[in-house]
Design an enzyme around this catalytic site. Structure first.
Site, PDB file in Angstrom:
ATOM      1  N   ARG A  18       0.802  -1.224   0.000  1.00 38.72           N
ATOM      2  CA  ARG A  18       0.000   0.000   0.000  1.00 38.72           C
ATOM      3  C   ARG A  18       0.837   1.278   0.000  1.00 38.72           C
ATOM      4  O   ARG A  18       0.446   2.289   0.591  1.00 38.72           O
ATOM      5  CB  ARG A  18      -0.959   0.010   1.207  1.00 38.72           C
ATOM      6  N   GLU A  74      -3.838   4.503   6.341  1.00 43.72           N
ATOM      7  CA  GLU A  74      -3.838   4.305   4.896  1.00 43.72           C
ATOM      8  C   GLU A  74      -4.488   5.508   4.222  1.00 43.72           C
ATOM      9  O   GLU A  74      -4.169   5.860   3.094  1.00 43.72           O
ATOM     10  CB  GLU A  74      -4.615   3.030   4.563  1.00 43.72           C
ATOM     11  N   SER A  81     -10.725   1.351   3.987  1.00 41.17           N
ATOM     12  CA  SER A  81      -9.868   0.990   5.121  1.00 41.17           C
ATOM     13  C   SER A  81      -9.075   2.202   5.586  1.00 41.17           C
ATOM     14  O   SER A  81      -8.450   2.891   4.784  1.00 41.17           O
ATOM     15  CB  SER A  81      -8.907  -0.130   4.733  1.00 41.17           C
TER      16      SER A  81
END
Length: 292
Positions: A161, A282, A212
Site C-alpha cells: 500500500r 492508509e 480501510s
C-alpha cells in the site's frame, strides 16, 4: 475552468472537509498543463486529487490550487501484447467490469475499490491477494516543471500500500497494465461479481467512509486489533468505528473532519496501549488538523 472556494465535502467519499481555495478538474492533458502553469504564475501550492475516496480533508480546507484528475479518462487496448493504457481518472470498478466483459483477466480484484487508476498506482492498491504492482507495466507522471517521466514498478519501489510516489509532487496521468486476454468473459464476470459481493458482505457501505483507514501490520489485520480493544461502534461526534468492520470509520451524519481525525487518533492510542503497535493510516490527510 478554475473556481474559487469549492467545498471539498462534495468531492470526497467521507463527505467532510472545508473549501479548496482554488479548484479545477481538467479533462485533457493540455488543460492540466495550463492549470499547473497558472498555479506557478500565482505562486500557489498544488494539491492533486483523484476520486477523493482515500482522503480526509481538514475542516479548514486546502490552501492553493486543488487539481482533480477524475475526468482524465481514456482507454487504449493493445490486442497483440494484452496491455491496456488507461487515464488516471478512470474508476477502478468500471475498468474491472470492462476488462471482465472483454475477457481480459487480471483486474477482477479491483471491482470493489472505490478509487481511480491514478490513486491506485500511487498507493499500490490491492485486494484478494492481488495488487497494482503485480500487473503495472509503467506509468506516466507529470513533474512540477511540466515535463513528463515514465516510471516502471522497480522505480516506484512498491511495497504494501505504498510507493515512491506517495508524498512526491509527481502526478500520475496514465498507466499501462499487463492483462491476460482470451479468457472466458462469462467466467470473469462471475468472478468479478463474487469479489464485489464478498466486499459488500464484509464491509460497511451504509454510511460515507474512506474505505480501510489503517494499513494492516504484519501478522495481524488492523480491524482485528481494533476489535480486540473493544472499539467497534465507538463514536466521537458523528464519526463511528464501524460495527461490521473495525478498520472502517463512518460518517454517520453530521461528522466533521475533526471528529474523524480525533477518532483515528483515539484508535491509534488504544491499540498502542494494548499491543505496543502504532497503526499507520492508509487514508491520506490534507490540511491543518491540529488547529481543527
Amino acid at each position: 475552468m478554475i473556481k474559487a472556494n469549492v467545498p471539498m465535502a462534495s468531492l470526497t467519499s467521507f463527505r467532510v472537509g472545508g473549501p479548496a481555495e482554488w479548484y479545477v478538474a481538467p479533462r485533457r492533458i493540455d488543460e492540466l498543463h495550463a492549470s499547473l502553469e497558472w498555479a506557478r504564475s500565482q505562486g500557489l501550492p498544488v494539491t492533486m486529487l483523484g476520486s477523493g475516496s482515500n482522503l480526509l480533508v481538514s475542516d479548514r480546507g486546502i490552501a492553493g490550487l486543488v487539481i482533480s484528475t477524475r475526468f482524465l479518462r481514456c482507454a487504449s487496448f493493445d490486442e497483440t501484447t494484452g496491455q491496456i493504457t488507461v487515464g488516471a481518472g478512470e474508476p477502478l470498478p468500471r475498468l474491472a467490469w470492462r476488462l471482465a466483459d472483454r475477457g481480459w483477466q487480471g483486474f477482477e480484484w479491483a471491482v470493489g475499490i472505490p478509487g481511480t487508476v491514478g490513486g491506485a498506482v500511487v498507493m499500490n492498491a490491492g485486494a484478494h491477494g492481488d495488487c497494482v504492482a503485480d500487473i503495472l507495466v509503467d506509468t506516466h507522471v507529470l513533474l512540477p516543471n511540466g515535463s513528463t517521466e515514465i516510471l516502471t514498478p522497480d522505480q516506484l519501489r512498491y511495497e504494501y500500500r505504498t510507493s515512491a510516489l506517495q508524498g512526491s509532487k509527481k502526478l500520475v496521468t496514465q498507466a499501462t497494465f499487463q492483462l491476460n486476454p482470451g479468457a472466458n468473459p462469462k467466467e470473469l464476470i462471475a468472478l468479478t461479481d463474487t469479489h464485489k459481493q464478498q466486499r459488500q458482505r464484509t464491509q460497511p457501505y451504509d454510511f460515507p467512509s474512506c474505505g480501510s483507514v489503517f494499513r494492516n501490520p504484519d501478522p495481524h489485520k488492523a480491524g482485528w486489533l481494533i476489535e480486540q480493544v473493544g472499539l467497534k461502534g465507538h463514536q466521537i461526534g458523528g464519526a463511528q468505528v464501524a460495527q461490521r468492520h473495525a478498520n472502517f470509520i463512518l460518517n454517520c451524519g453530521g461528522a466533521t473532519a475533526s471528529d474523524i481525525f480525533q477518532l483515528i487518533r483515539h484508535v491509534q492510542s488504544c491499540v498502542q496501549r494494548e499491543w505496543q503497535l502504532w497503526l499507520e493510516p492508509e487514508v491520506k490527510m490534507l490540511g491543518d488538523f491540529q488547529a481543527g
